[in-house]
Design a protein around this motif. Structure first.
Motif, PDB file in Angstrom:
ATOM      1  N   ALA A  21      -2.330  -1.107  -9.029  1.00  0.00           N
ATOM      2  CA  ALA A  21      -1.676   0.188  -8.779  1.00  0.00           C
ATOM      3  C   ALA A  21      -0.270  -0.028  -8.225  1.00  0.00           C
ATOM      4  O   ALA A  21       0.128   0.532  -7.203  1.00  0.00           O
ATOM      5  N   GLU A  22       0.505  -0.845  -8.909  1.00  0.00           N
ATOM      6  CA  GLU A  22       1.822  -1.249  -8.425  1.00  0.00           C
ATOM      7  C   GLU A  22       2.833  -0.110  -8.499  1.00  0.00           C
ATOM      8  O   GLU A  22       2.766   0.762  -9.361  1.00  0.00           O
ATOM      9  N   GLU A  23       3.787  -0.165  -7.593  1.00  0.00           N
ATOM     10  CA  GLU A  23       4.911   0.765  -7.568  1.00  0.00           C
ATOM     11  C   GLU A  23       6.186  -0.068  -7.491  1.00  0.00           C
ATOM     12  O   GLU A  23       6.427  -0.749  -6.485  1.00  0.00           O
ATOM     13  N   PHE A  44       7.415  -5.265  -6.500  1.00  0.00           N
ATOM     14  CA  PHE A  44       6.680  -4.005  -6.492  1.00  0.00           C
ATOM     15  C   PHE A  44       5.842  -3.910  -5.220  1.00  0.00           C
ATOM     16  O   PHE A  44       5.554  -4.914  -4.556  1.00  0.00           O
ATOM     17  N   ARG A  45       5.488  -2.700  -4.880  1.00  0.00           N
ATOM     18  CA  ARG A  45       4.629  -2.448  -3.732  1.00  0.00           C
ATOM     19  C   ARG A  45       3.188  -2.275  -4.214  1.00  0.00           C
ATOM     20  O   ARG A  45       2.952  -1.781  -5.326  1.00  0.00           O
ATOM     21  N   ALA A  52       1.933   0.888  -0.700  1.00  0.00           N
ATOM     22  CA  ALA A  52       3.139   0.416  -0.006  1.00  0.00           C
ATOM     23  C   ALA A  52       2.816  -0.337   1.279  1.00  0.00           C
ATOM     24  O   ALA A  52       3.698  -0.516   2.134  1.00  0.00           O
ATOM     25  N   THR A  83       4.369  -5.865  -0.215  1.00  0.00           N
ATOM     26  CA  THR A  83       5.312  -6.052  -1.315  1.00  0.00           C
ATOM     27  C   THR A  83       5.013  -7.387  -1.975  1.00  0.00           C
ATOM     28  O   THR A  83       4.767  -8.392  -1.284  1.00  0.00           O
ATOM     29  N   SER A 143       8.565  -3.502 -12.509  1.00  0.00           N
ATOM     30  CA  SER A 143       7.191  -3.776 -12.096  1.00  0.00           C
ATOM     31  C   SER A 143       6.635  -4.916 -12.951  1.00  0.00           C
ATOM     32  O   SER A 143       7.186  -5.256 -14.009  1.00  0.00           O
TER      33      SER A 143
END
Length: 445
Positions: free
Chosen positions: A301-303, A169-170, A174, A177, A310
Motif C-alpha cells: 500500500a505504498e504512497e 515511498f511511504r 506513512a 519510508t 513509487s
C-alpha cells in the motif's frame, strides 16, 4: 458404534474440563497443513538493523546437498538442523538470525543482525555469516542488502542512490519510508533502505520481508524474458520456413514430392514442440512470480514521496512489458503449432489420396495379371486334355493290336483306336473338370 471407535480407526476418549471429547485418527498431512501458515513468520525488527538476503537457483540434488550442509552447519553452532521435510529453518548466529528457506527451484538465506553505525550503508559487519565458511548451494540470482534505521539517523540518504532510478515511498500509513534504486553496489548487492517513524517491530518485519520477496520474485520473473528472447529467432525461422513450404504445396504433386514436404513439416513441428516443452515451465513460473510481486506491492500500500516514483510505477515500466513478451511468445508458439497441424493434416490427406490411387493402380495391374494367368491356365488345361488323351488312345491302340494278335474277335485295330478317341477325350475332360471343381470347393471352404 461403540464408544471410542470411528470410521478412521479406534481411538481413546479424553476428558477436557470434565466433558468427554473424542479424538480422531489424524490425516498424515494435518500437522504440515496447520504449520504452513507459520512456516515464514514475520520476524520483529528493531533499529538499527542490517539484512542480507541471497537467493540461489537449485535443482533437487543441489537442494538436498544444501539441506545436509545447513544441518551440519547448525550442529557446529550447537543447534538442531532442519528436519528432512522442513522447508524453513533459522539459526542464531553472529548476533542475529540466519534463516534458510527452500523453494521449488531456488533456496534463500537471509541474515538480519545489528548494523554498524547509525548512517545508511556503512561498513558491512565483519562477522556476517556469508564469509569464506559459507557454502553457496547453487548459482546466485539475488543478493540484497537492506538497512533498517530510524528516520532521524538517515541524514541525507538520497546521496546513497542513483537519482535516475530512485523509488521512494511511504508505507504503513506513512509510519515508515522505503527507498531503492535497484542498482548493484560495489559488493554486488542491490540496496534497500527502510526508515522507521512509528512502526512496531512486527510491522517492520512484515515490510522488510515483503520488500525482500519483491526483489527475489521480480528477478525470478524476469528469467522468462530471456527465454522468450532466445526463442524469438527460432520461432521466426520456423514461421518463414512454414510459409515457403505452404507455397511449395500449391505447386507440388506426386507421392514422392508430397512425402518430402510432409517430412519437412514434421521436422518443423518437432522443433517447435521441443522449444515449447522446454519453456512451458519457465513461462508458467514467470507468470506465478509476477503475480506474487503484484500481490506484495498491493500489500505494501505504498504512497510515493512528492517528486519520486513509487516502486509499483517503476517496476511496471519493465516488468509488465517483460511478462507481455513471454505471453506473446507463448501465443506465437500456440498459433504456429495450429498452423503446422493444419498444413500437416492437409498434406497427409494428399499423401493418403496419392497412396490410394497408387494402390488402385496396383490392384488393376494385379487383376490384369490374374486374367492372363487364367487364360494361360485354361490353355494349359486344354493342352493337358489333348496330351493325356493322346497317351490314353495310344494305350488303347496297343491293347487292340495285342488282342487281335491273341486271336480275339476284334476287327481292325485302327477302327477300334479311332472309335476310342472321342470317348477318351470326353472322359479325360470330364475327369479334369471334376478335379478342378473339387479343388475350388475346398478353396471356398
Amino acid at each position: 458404534m461403540a464408544q471410542g471407535e470411528c470410521d478412521g480407526g479406534s481411538t481413546a476418549d479424553i476428558d477436557i474440563d470434565g466433558m468427554p471429547m473424542r479424538t480422531f485418527k489424524k490425516h498424515p498431512l494435518r500437522d504440515v497443513v496447520l504449520g504452513e501458515v507459520h512456516a515464514r513468520p514475520f520476524r520483529p525488527l528493531a533499529t538499527p538493523r542490517i539484512v542480507l538476503h541471497y537467493a540461489f537457483l537449485t535443482n533437487a540434488q543441489e537442494a538436498d546437498a544444501d539441506r545436509a550442509w545447513f544441518a551440519e552447519h547448525c550442529v557446529n553452532y550447537g543447534a538442531p538442523g532442519p528436519s528432512h521435510d522442513a522447508r524453513f529453518h533459522s539459526l542464531a548466529v553472529a548476533g542475529g538470525t540466519l534463516s534458510w528457506e527452500r523453494h521449488t527451484e531456488f533456496t534463500t538465506y537471509t541474515w538480519d543482525g545489528p548494523a554498524n553505525g547509525g548512517r545508511p550503508f556503512a561498513a558491512m559487519p565483519s562477522n556476517h555469516p556469508f564469509g569464506s565458511s559459507f557454502r553457496a548451494p547453487g548459482l546466485m540470482l539475488v543478493a540484497t542488502r537492506l538497512e533498517f534505521l530510524e528516520e532521524e539517523q538517515a541524514g541525507d540518504w538520497r546521496d546513497q542512490f542513483d537519482p535516475g532510478s530512485l523509488t521512494a515511498f511511504r508505507v504503513e500509513g506513512a509510519s515508515a519510508t522505503a527507498a531503492t534504486d535497484f542498482r548493484v553496489d560495489g559488493n554486488g548487492h542491490t540496496r534497500y533502505l527502510v526508515l522507521n517513524r512509528s512502526m512496531s517491530g512486527v510491522q517492520a518485519g512484515a515490510i522488510v520481508q515483503r520488500l525482500l520477496e519483491i526483489e527475489t520474485y521480480r528477478s525470478l520473473a524476469l528469467l522468462g524474458l530471456f527465454e522468450a528472447n532466445r526463442l524469438q529467432p527460432e520461432i521466426s525461422g520456423i514461421e518463414v520456413e512454414l510459409v515457403e513450404l505452404t507455397k511449395r504445396m500449391q505447386d507440388t504433386s506426386g507421392l514422392d514430392a508430397n512425402k518430402e514436404l510432409l517430412d519437412s513439416l514434421s521436422r518443423l513441428a518437432g522443433a517447435l514442440e521441443a522449444g515449447a516443452a522446454a519453456t512451458s515451465y519457465r513461462f508458467g513460473a514467470s507468470r506465478a512470480y509476477h503475480e506474487i510481486v503484484m500481490a506484495r506491492l498491493r500489500a505494501l500500500a505504498e504512497e510515493p514521496l512528492p517528486g519520486d516514483l513509487s516502486m509499483s510505477a517503476f517496476l511496471s515500466r519493465r516488468l509488465a512489458p517483460a511478462m507481455r513478451t513471454c505471453q506473446y511468445i507463448e501465443e506465437r508458439q500456440a498459433t504456429l503449432s495450429r498452423k503446422l497441424a493444419r498444413a500437416t493434416t492437409l498434406l497427409r490427406t494428399r499423401v493418403d489420396v496419392d497412396l490410394e490411387q497408387q494402390n488402385r493402380s496396383l490392384l488393376e495391374s494385379m487383376n490384369r495379371r490374374a486374367r492372363l494367368q487364367l487364360r494361360l491356365q485354361q490353355t494349359v488345361e486344354g493342352l493337358s486334355v489333348a496330351a493325356i488323351s493322346y497317351y490314353v488312345v495310344g494305350l488303347v491302340a496297343y491293347l487292340a493290336k495285342g488282342a487281335k494278335d491273341a486271336g480275339l474277335p476284334i476287327g481292325s485295330p485302327g477302327l477300334v483306336t479311332g472309335a476310342a478317341v472321342p470317348v477318351v477325350v470326353l472322359v479325360i475332360w470330364w475327369t479334369l473338370n471334376r478335379i478342378k471343381a473339387h479343388h475350388m470347393e475346398k478353396g471356398d471352404d
